[in-house]
Design a protein around this motif. Structure first.
Motif, PDB file in Angstrom:
ATOM      1  N   ARG A  70      36.194  34.147 -24.583  1.00  0.00           N
ATOM      2  CA  ARG A  70      35.224  35.356 -24.407  1.00  0.00           C
ATOM      3  C   ARG A  70      36.216  36.492 -24.035  1.00  0.00           C
ATOM      4  NH1 ARG A  70      31.823  32.479 -20.779  1.00  0.00           N
ATOM      5  NH2 ARG A  70      30.230  32.642 -22.671  1.00  0.00           N
ATOM      6  N   SER A  71      35.363  37.780 -24.348  1.00  0.00           N
ATOM      7  CA  SER A  71      36.288  39.011 -23.999  1.00  0.00           C
ATOM      8  C   SER A  71      35.401  39.735 -23.408  1.00  0.00           C
ATOM      9  CB  SER A  71      36.349  39.515 -25.538  1.00  0.00           C
ATOM     10  OG  SER A  71      36.959  40.670 -25.460  1.00  0.00           O
ATOM     11  N   SER A  72      36.162  40.378 -22.065  1.00  0.00           N
ATOM     12  CA  SER A  72      35.442  41.211 -21.267  1.00  0.00           C
ATOM     13  C   SER A  72      36.038  42.569 -21.306  1.00  0.00           C
ATOM     14  CB  SER A  72      35.770  40.632 -19.746  1.00  0.00           C
ATOM     15  OG  SER A  72      35.446  39.460 -19.613  1.00  0.00           O
ATOM     16  N   ARG A  73      35.122  43.680 -20.736  1.00  0.00           N
ATOM     17  CA  ARG A  73      35.622  45.026 -20.843  1.00  0.00           C
ATOM     18  C   ARG A  73      35.577  45.622 -19.666  1.00  0.00           C
ATOM     19  NH1 ARG A  73      35.280  43.190 -24.854  1.00  0.00           N
ATOM     20  NH2 ARG A  73      37.594  43.382 -24.627  1.00  0.00           N
ATOM     21  N   ILE A  74      36.570  46.275 -18.993  1.00  0.00           N
ATOM     22  CA  ILE A  74      36.585  47.048 -17.803  1.00  0.00           C
ATOM     23  C   ILE A  74      36.840  48.589 -18.071  1.00  0.00           C
ATOM     24  CG2 ILE A  74      37.591  47.325 -15.384  1.00  0.00           C
ATOM     25  CD1 ILE A  74      37.902  44.233 -15.264  1.00  0.00           C
ATOM     26  N   GLY A  75      36.089  49.329 -17.963  1.00  0.00           N
ATOM     27  CA  GLY A  75      36.269  50.983 -18.171  1.00  0.00           C
ATOM     28  C   GLY A  75      35.084  51.494 -18.156  1.00  0.00           C
ATOM     29  N   ASN A  76      35.276  52.899 -18.436  1.00  0.00           N
ATOM     30  CA  ASN A  76      33.916  53.693 -18.402  1.00  0.00           C
ATOM     31  C   ASN A  76      33.137  53.485 -19.715  1.00  0.00           C
ATOM     32  OD1 ASN A  76      35.356  55.370 -20.059  1.00  0.00           O
ATOM     33  ND2 ASN A  76      35.662  56.939 -18.906  1.00  0.00           N
ATOM     34  N   ASP A  77      32.183  54.067 -19.874  1.00  0.00           N
ATOM     35  CA  ASP A  77      31.466  54.124 -21.280  1.00  0.00           C
ATOM     36  C   ASP A  77      32.211  54.558 -22.671  1.00  0.00           C
ATOM     37  OD1 ASP A  77      31.194  56.858 -20.564  1.00  0.00           O
ATOM     38  OD2 ASP A  77      29.043  56.953 -20.974  1.00  0.00           O
ATOM     39  N   THR A  78      32.949  55.597 -22.310  1.00  0.00           N
ATOM     40  CA  THR A  78      33.738  56.104 -23.571  1.00  0.00           C
ATOM     41  C   THR A  78      34.539  55.162 -24.196  1.00  0.00           C
ATOM     42  OG1 THR A  78      33.479  58.468 -22.841  1.00  0.00           O
ATOM     43  CG2 THR A  78      35.017  57.803 -24.372  1.00  0.00           C
ATOM     44  N   PHE A  79      35.580  54.395 -23.166  1.00  0.00           N
ATOM     45  CA  PHE A  79      36.530  53.196 -23.300  1.00  0.00           C
ATOM     46  C   PHE A  79      35.497  52.093 -23.926  1.00  0.00           C
ATOM     47  CE2 PHE A  79      38.680  49.529 -21.882  1.00  0.00           C
ATOM     48  CZ  PHE A  79      40.189  49.850 -22.118  1.00  0.00           C
ATOM     49  N   CYS A  80      34.610  51.733 -23.277  1.00  0.00           N
ATOM     50  CA  CYS A  80      33.889  50.503 -23.811  1.00  0.00           C
ATOM     51  C   CYS A  80      33.076  50.672 -25.333  1.00  0.00           C
ATOM     52  CB  CYS A  80      32.636  50.151 -22.773  1.00  0.00           C
ATOM     53  SG  CYS A  80      33.414  49.453 -21.196  1.00  0.00           S
ATOM     54  N   SER A 119      21.946  57.707 -12.828  1.00  0.00           N
ATOM     55  CA  SER A 119      23.177  57.617 -12.130  1.00  0.00           C
ATOM     56  C   SER A 119      23.429  56.453 -11.315  1.00  0.00           C
ATOM     57  CB  SER A 119      23.550  59.018 -11.487  1.00  0.00           C
ATOM     58  OG  SER A 119      24.719  58.824 -10.601  1.00  0.00           O
ATOM     59  N   SER A 120      24.680  55.839 -11.428  1.00  0.00           N
ATOM     60  CA  SER A 120      24.904  54.381 -10.529  1.00  0.00           C
ATOM     61  C   SER A 120      24.780  54.884  -9.090  1.00  0.00           C
ATOM     62  CB  SER A 120      26.444  53.697 -10.909  1.00  0.00           C
ATOM     63  OG  SER A 120      27.165  54.771 -10.841  1.00  0.00           O
ATOM     64  N   VAL A 121      25.165  56.222  -8.973  1.00  0.00           N
ATOM     65  CA  VAL A 121      25.339  56.893  -7.370  1.00  0.00           C
ATOM     66  C   VAL A 121      23.798  56.599  -6.807  1.00  0.00           C
ATOM     67  CG1 VAL A 121      25.801  58.707  -6.140  1.00  0.00           C
ATOM     68  CG2 VAL A 121      27.297  58.084  -8.021  1.00  0.00           C
ATOM     69  N   THR A 122      22.877  56.817  -7.715  1.00  0.00           N
ATOM     70  CA  THR A 122      21.441  56.957  -6.954  1.00  0.00           C
ATOM     71  C   THR A 122      21.056  55.503  -6.556  1.00  0.00           C
ATOM     72  OG1 THR A 122      20.914  58.870  -8.697  1.00  0.00           O
ATOM     73  CG2 THR A 122      19.285  57.430  -7.358  1.00  0.00           C
ATOM     74  N   PRO A 176      28.660  47.400 -15.416  1.00  0.00           N
ATOM     75  CA  PRO A 176      27.579  48.394 -15.751  1.00  0.00           C
ATOM     76  C   PRO A 176      28.025  49.802 -16.232  1.00  0.00           C
ATOM     77  CG  PRO A 176      27.113  47.197 -13.576  1.00  0.00           C
ATOM     78  CD  PRO A 176      28.744  46.739 -14.109  1.00  0.00           C
ATOM     79  N   THR A 177      29.335  50.299 -15.674  1.00  0.00           N
ATOM     80  CA  THR A 177      29.676  51.487 -16.011  1.00  0.00           C
ATOM     81  C   THR A 177      30.002  51.663 -17.626  1.00  0.00           C
ATOM     82  OG1 THR A 177      32.003  50.776 -15.483  1.00  0.00           O
ATOM     83  CG2 THR A 177      31.144  52.163 -14.088  1.00  0.00           C
ATOM     84  N   CYS A 178      29.847  50.502 -18.138  1.00  0.00           N
ATOM     85  CA  CYS A 178      30.187  50.420 -19.877  1.00  0.00           C
ATOM     86  C   CYS A 178      28.813  50.877 -20.405  1.00  0.00           C
ATOM     87  CB  CYS A 178      30.507  48.989 -20.129  1.00  0.00           C
ATOM     88  SG  CYS A 178      32.498  48.567 -20.198  1.00  0.00           S
ATOM     89  N   ILE A 179      27.702  50.626 -19.699  1.00  0.00           N
ATOM     90  CA  ILE A 179      26.493  50.961 -20.567  1.00  0.00           C
ATOM     91  C   ILE A 179      25.812  52.138 -19.997  1.00  0.00           C
ATOM     92  CG2 ILE A 179      24.369  49.834 -21.150  1.00  0.00           C
ATOM     93  CD1 ILE A 179      26.771  48.298 -22.426  1.00  0.00           C
ATOM     94  N   SER A 180      25.662  53.052 -20.758  1.00  0.00           N
ATOM     95  CA  SER A 180      25.021  54.314 -20.946  1.00  0.00           C
ATOM     96  C   SER A 180      24.239  54.927 -21.662  1.00  0.00           C
ATOM     97  CB  SER A 180      26.127  55.513 -20.314  1.00  0.00           C
ATOM     98  OG  SER A 180      26.890  55.670 -21.431  1.00  0.00           O
TER      99      SER A 180
END
Length: 244
Positions: free
Chosen positions: A70-80, A152-155, A100-104
């Motif tokens: 299994r492969s996981s991603r930790i970063g923002n959407d551009t990175f992912c 936004s995730s902030v909301t 969640p920050t991966c998916i926008s």
């Protein structure tokens, strides 16, 4: 902790985390990631990639050659976006896990059907049929009708924090002071976790022994469709993984 739990459920023995190479991300992964994977009966490879790398194929190929389950991603959407494109390029067919920050909207546009089957781990659902989400949507419609609930995730995150505090304070009595707020928090009964149907939280300093400020060991997972949209949300209990 969610990826090693999912790995254990599937019977996998080796996980990989592709993480953006900044101290706040790499540090925790390297320090406690191997422990969480060990709790799941697995080993962990950490692949740190510098921000702004457009083509991660060489780094991804080197890791895939080790055959992770299994492969996981930790970063923002551009990175992912770059990481998932590289995984698809090298033909990786096993499960991909993201935060969640991966998916926008940008990620959905860039990746399209490449997101099909990707698993998102999250603390908040967007299922309008879930009671907690329906409550959130009603609050937003009444008090912030011009604001996109999930723009936004902030909301959604800000709403969840405020409602969690209100629920934790439901048993308070007498003067509201720092000491009474703290005492009420410690004595609170389990409460529904906002936006997370089926999960609860209780701030008794006992949920996670090494991190007493954490109030819940529950999390959600959902599998994305070919448009990068969530499908059914499922709860995870990470108690057994969150041990040092």
């Amino acid at each position: 902790a969610a990826p090693p739990e999912l790995l254990q459920q599937a019977g996998g023995k080796r996980g990989a985390v592709v993480v953006i190479d900044v101290p706040a991300a790499v540090g925790p992964v390297q320090q406690i990631g191997p422990i969480f994977y060990k709790n799941a009966g697995a080993t962990l490879d950490t692949v740190a990639v510098a921000p702004g790398v457009a083509d991660m194929t060489p780094q991804i190929q080197a890791e895939i050659d080790k055959n992770p389950d299994r492969s996981s991603r930790i970063g923002n959407d551009t990175f992912c976006i770059s990481a998932i494109k590289a995984l698809r390029t090298v033909g990786y067919s096993k499960q991909i896990v993201v935060i969640p920050t991966c998916i926008s909207d940008a990620a959905r546009k860039a990746l399209g059907s490449q997101l099909k089957g990707v698993v998102e781990t999250t603390s908040g659902s967007t299922d309008p049929q879930a009671h907690e989400v329906a409550l959130y949507n009603a609050v937003m419609a009444a008090y912030a009708p011009g604001t996109a609930p999930y723009g936004s995730s902030v909301t959604a995150g800000g709403y969840a924090v405020v409602l969690s505090f209100a629920r934790a304070m439901s048993g308070i009595s007498g003067p509201v002071t720092p000491s009474t707020v703290f005492a009420t928090t410690l004595a609170m009964q389990p409460q529904p976790l906002p936006l997370a149907e089926g999960l609860t939280f209780q701030c008794s300093q006992k949920a996670v022994a090494f991190a007493p400020a954490i109030c819940s060991t529950g999390f959600l997972t959902t599998t994305l469709d070919d448009h990068g949209q969530p499908t059914t949300y499922k709860p995870l209990d990470l108690t057994a993984i969150l041990k040092l």
